[in-house]
Design an enzyme around this catalytic site. Structure first.
Site, PDB file in Angstrom:
ATOM      1  N   CYS A 225      38.541  86.581  16.703  1.00  0.00           N
ATOM      2  CA  CYS A 225      39.687  86.203  15.883  1.00  0.00           C
ATOM      3  C   CYS A 225      40.237  87.410  15.115  1.00  0.00           C
ATOM      4  O   CYS A 225      40.692  88.372  15.714  1.00  0.00           O
ATOM      5  CB  CYS A 225      39.296  85.045  14.968  1.00  0.00           C
ATOM      6  SG  CYS A 225      40.685  84.113  14.298  1.00  0.00           S
ATOM      7  N   HIS A 226      40.176  87.396  13.789  1.00  0.00           N
ATOM      8  CA  HIS A 226      40.661  88.490  12.959  1.00  0.00           C
ATOM      9  C   HIS A 226      39.587  89.557  12.707  1.00  0.00           C
ATOM     10  O   HIS A 226      39.872  90.593  12.116  1.00  0.00           O
ATOM     11  CB  HIS A 226      41.159  87.963  11.603  1.00  0.00           C
ATOM     12  CG  HIS A 226      42.429  87.183  11.682  1.00  0.00           C
ATOM     13  ND1 HIS A 226      42.463  85.875  12.125  1.00  0.00           N
ATOM     14  CD2 HIS A 226      43.709  87.518  11.391  1.00  0.00           C
ATOM     15  CE1 HIS A 226      43.707  85.440  12.085  1.00  0.00           C
ATOM     16  NE2 HIS A 226      44.491  86.415  11.646  1.00  0.00           N
TER      17      HIS A 226
END
Length: 179
Positions: free
Chosen positions: A112-113
């Site tokens: 994800c991030h």
């Protein structure tokens, strides 16, 4: 045929704002495969998980990142969320911890991030990664190549886009760590 990870030790580096399922699913999969896991953080006590923007559960921190040695672990998992990696990338010890794994060629799995921490650690240049789409520009600007795939493996980095990719992400971590 699943790999046995008995004797393998994996650090999960996270802080408040971690996307809960990106912490719990891979951790459960690795433990089920026989690995020992530890939650390493930049703060003592516990951290708060989130389900996107909604508060989730609290998780007990095992060790502070400033007190651990990457040599004590076989791999590093970086769960995402937006706030978690943004906070971690501002912590020198967290950045150095992640960089040490990559420089040593030990598996680093980021979803994800979480690749924001890898960008901050200056370890994406010349490597192919995936991430949440909003992180693409940061990866490219740091010299990496971004792809839109469930899971991307460019040794030693294992990356995935979001919680929908968790099964493929966890499977790849177990596969790489089992060899």
């Amino acid at each position: 045929m699943s790999a046995s990870l008995k004797g393998k030790k994996v650090a999960f580096l996270a802080t408040d704002g971690v996307e809960q399922v990106e912490l719990t699913d891979p951790r459960e999969a690795l433990e089920k495969a026989g690995a020992e896991t530890e939650l390493v953080s930049i703060k003592e006590g516990s951290i708060d998980g989130f389900h996107h923007l909604d508060k989730g559960d609290t998780f007990k921190v095992d060790k502070l990142v400033g007190d651990v040695d990457f040599n004590d672990y076989d791999a590093l998992v970086l769960p995402g969320g937006v706030a978690n990696p943004d906070e971690l990338r501002q912590d020198r010890a967290a950045v150095a911890f992640a960089r040490s794994f990559v420089e040593a060629g030990k598996p680093v799995a980021a979803i994800c991030h979480a690749p924001w921490l890898l960008v901050e650690a200056n370890v994406v240049r010349g490597r192919t990664l995936t991430s949440f789409p909003s992180v693409k520009t940061d990866i490219v600007n740091a010299g990496g190549h971004w792809v839109d795939e469930k899971v991307c493996y460019d040794a030693p980095l294992i990356t995935s886009r979001n919680p929908d990719d968790l099964e493929a992400f966890s499977s790849k971590i177990i596969e790489v760590l089992g060899h």
